[in-house]
Scaffold this active site. Structure first.
Site: not given
Ligand SMILES: Cc1ncc(C[n+]2csc(CCOP(=O)(O)OP(=O)(O)O)c2C)c(N)n1
Lengths: 326, 374
Positions: B272, B276, B285
């Site tokens: 990435r 985010h 971070y």
């Molecule tokens: C069940 C859930 N918990 C928390 C969140 C808040 N949140 C949104 S994105 C994220 C990180 C997701 O990381 P990843 O699965 O690695 O996908 P990326 O965003 O890096 O593509 C979090 C914690 C959420 N959307 N859904």
């Protein structure tokens, strides 16, 4: 003394209690280096270390369930769930385990944990970030449900929640996080749980609310005072265990009650208060109890959230309806 | 009834250890970081035709993301999750899918959705907080953006079950992040998919981070692909910045699924490069040096180098492409901005097949409130 907003007050309470009690641990997604997505846990990892401020894998069921295990071992976990929509994955752990551990073991094991999360709409957040799930938790025997409405209350109530020997679901209205500041002394003084706060006194009508909606209730009271209507405003603060005495006392004086909440109406927490009024306060009432709530729809995405949330005008209207009865 | 293996083991002498299997996770890659082929390319990459289309899709996706971020900054849309540096996962995945297949995207898959035929106006509407954005003019069977992490994985497994039950040669394709592999939903879905040999492909978009949480705090496993092993499912890694490798891996997995070969879990290794979301500040971070180093591997320059090396691409075409992308995006933006906002009745009109009588009064009330507000 510093003026702080609600999210800073949460941070102050967490830091205060972590410094005072080595058993307090903070866990959740992004609570460490990032200081939480809303910065509620900012600086805690630097001050208290990686072991007491724990970034967990992305798994809300784990966060709640691990907190149950930690709590049963005498730790005081304060777990953060980032947004309302993701707290539902914790329901199994909260309903089936956290809430019942003391009861099932006849007091042998207990669960002094806090599950912090956000609630409510009004910040243009993405999907699944703006619900008001308080009634879901308030339905569960064995937990407490607390919703602060100001930085002062947030500080005192969170301290009380952490010190409470039973599980507490602590829902923070996202809309209030940065809405206003107050002087909050970092004196470690907890506020009582299971007690309503009379926010403003009046003799004509009682407005009952909590969390972010208290803003609209107070604004309505202000607007009504210009018409010569004196509204008493009550901040419920702890929904479970509900302090009905304070509400009944107020309604005994005013004879009218309008309940304001953002969550959908059907089986919302307003229904519980209204039912209690019908059972225990009917003879004091001059008018039917009014509820001003969100509609019975899915909390809409940002473009319609203002239409969903009950605004001040709707509260004033409801008071006018109540005042028609003499 | 036949004796189960477990019962047989109960009767026999218990062995001190059982070697179950030894595992290896393969990693597929065609282009190196300079854009040179490391091995013969798959059939679809033999000529310029398809590869240039894939290249265009990558560039469009990146330009759309950049525009969306700019729109968020000026308050025209809400929080947005861009895929800067990860575009090849979405593009490769979508190019591997048939029109009849069904995509189950997370919130970071604009690239795949655009290739599938979701319009930019629809994406903009969604991110602006308007439910109409999820009513895709096409592809009608694809799932909407999934915000609760990993919860789309069981949906994909369920859809795949339906395909299998009905004897349809369709495939469910589920895209998730690395953080998503920590959720029960993910394990539960791959387990179910394995049990029933379902026609589903799980593509993990492993970009190294789940907001501020790095992969090493997400799992102690060496790879994410190996999580498939416990479910009895095939798992492999692929260079997620090599769009040819992504497409090839997903295409093979989809073909296998279509012919009854069951599910596959593909871990696409990428990074990435941006925040985010627009609500995030990754400098809190993450070491900027780490990000800088990762730019060397990003997918667009790599494919461009390959295409240019073969004489299939040049500066002129590059400039023309950027112009076309900007034009398309501007047109979509104009259409988006010309769209009148939804009325309050929109909160009610798709809640139930027909609005229950008890809700009609609330609907009228909402319209009345709206009028009063002016
Ligand atoms: C069940 C859930 N918990 C928390 C969140 C808040 N949140 C949104 S994105 C994220 C990180 C997701 O990381 P990843 O699965 O690695 O996908 P990326 O965003 O890096 O593509 C979090 C914690 C959420 N959307 N859904």
């Amino acid at each position: 003394m510093a003026e702080v907003n609600l999210v800073q007050a949460i941070n102050m309470a967490l830091a205060h209690e972590m410094a005072r009690d080595p058993d307090v641990i903070v866990l959740g997604e992004d609570v460490g280096a990032n200081g939480g997505v809303f910065r509620a846990t900012v600086d805690l990892q630097r001050r208290f270390g990686l072991e007491r401020v724990l970034d967990t894998p992305l798994a809300e069921g784990l966060i709640a369930g691990a907190a149950v295990g930690m709590a049963a071992q005498g730790l005081k976990p304060v777990a953060e769930i980032q947004f309302t929509g993701f707290i539902h994955a914790c329901l199994d752990q909260i309903i089936n385990h956290a809430a019942r551990l003391r009861h099932r073991t006849r007091g042998r094991l207990t669960c002094p944990m806090v599950l912090r999360s956000t609630c409510g709409a009004g910040i243009h957040a993405p999907e699944h970030h703006s619900e008001s799930p308080e009634a879901i938790f308030a339905h569960v025997p064995g937990v407490r449900v607390v919703i602060p409405s100001s930085p002062l209350r947030a500080y005192g109530l969170l301290l009380a929640a952490i010190r409470d020997p039973d599980p507490v679901v602590f829902l923070e209205p996202t809309r209030l996080y940065r809405l206003f500041k107050q002087e909050v002394p970092d004196d470690g003084e907890a506020l009582p749980l299971d007690a309503c706060f009379v926010e403003r006194e009046g003799r004509d009508v009682t407005l009952v609310s909590w969390g972010a909606s208290l803003r609209e209730a107070l604004a309505a009271a202000q607007a009504l005072s210009a018409e010569g209507i004196a509204a008493e405003v009550i901040d419920v603060a702890t929904l479970k265990i509900l302090d009905m005495d304070t509400i009944l006392e107020s309604v005994a004086k005013t004879g009218r009650c309008v309940i304001v909440h953002e969550a959908p109406r059907c089986a919302g927490f307003g229904a519980e208060i209204a039912a209690n009024l019908a059972e225990h306060g009917l003879l004091a009432l001059f008018a039917p109890v009014q509820r001003v709530t969100g509609y019975d729809v899915v909390t809409p995405l940002a473009r319609l959230e203002q239409e969903f949330m009950p605004g001040t005008a709707r509260v004033v209207d409801a008071v006018h309806r109540a005042m028609e009865y003499r | 009834m036949q004796e189960s293996r477990h019962e047989a083991a109960q009767r026999a002498e218990l062995p001190a250890t059982t070697v179950v299997a030894r595992f290896q996770i393969g990693c597929l890659r065609y282009l190196d970081q300079a854009g040179d082929a490391l091995q013969p390319l798959p059939q679809f990459a033999a000529g310029p035709e398809t590869l240039t289309r894939m290249y265009q899709a990558l560039v469009l996706a990146r330009a759309f993301d950049a525009k969306a971020i700019a729109l968020q900054r000026t308050g025209k849309i809400g929080t947005y999750a861009a895929a800067l540096g990860q575009e090849a996962v979405g593009v490769g995945t979508a190019f591997a899918m048939g029109a009849e297949d069904v995509l189950f995207p997370s919130y970071r898959e604009s690239a795949a959705m655009l290739v599938r035929g979701v319009t930019m106006e629809e994406l903009l509407l969604y991110w602006a907080g308007d439910e109409r954005g999820s009513n895709f003019s096409g592809p009608r069977a694809d799932f909407p953006i999934c915000v609760p992490v990993a919860s789309q994985a069981p949906h994909a497994a369920g859809a795949a079950y339906a395909f299998k039950l009905r004897g349809e040669r369709r495939v469910a394709v589920c895209v998730l992040g690395d953080g998503a592999t920590s959720k029960g939903d993910f394990y539960e879905a791959i387990n179910f998919a394995g049990v029933h040999a379902l026609p589903v492909v799980f593509v993990i978009n492993n970009n190294g981070w789940a907001i501020s949480v790095p992969l090493r705090l997400q799992t102690a496993a060496q790879t994410l692909a190996q999580k498939a092993i416990a479910a009895g499912v095939e798992g492999l890694q692929v260079d997620g910045n090599d769009v040819i490798a992504v497409r090839d891996a997903v295409e093979r997995a989809a073909a296998k699924a279509r012919s009854g070969g069951g599910p596959t879990l593909i871990e696409a290794l990428t990074y990435r490069l941006g925040d985010h979301t627009t609500a995030d500040d990754a400098t809190r971070y993450r070491d900027p040096e780490e990000v800088k180093a990762q730019w060397r591997f990003e997918p667009i320059a790599r494919l461009r180098a390959y295409l240019s090396g073969r004489g299939w691409w040049d500066k002129e075409r590059e400039e023309a492409l950027h112009g076309q992308c900007a034009e398309r995006i501007q047109k979509a933006l104009d259409a988006f901005e010309a769209m009148p906002p939804p009325g309050p009745e929109a909160m009610f009109d798709h809640l139930y097949a027909s609005l229950p009588k008890a809700l009609q009064a609330q609907r009228a009330r909402a319209i009345e409130e709206h009028r009063r507000r002016g």
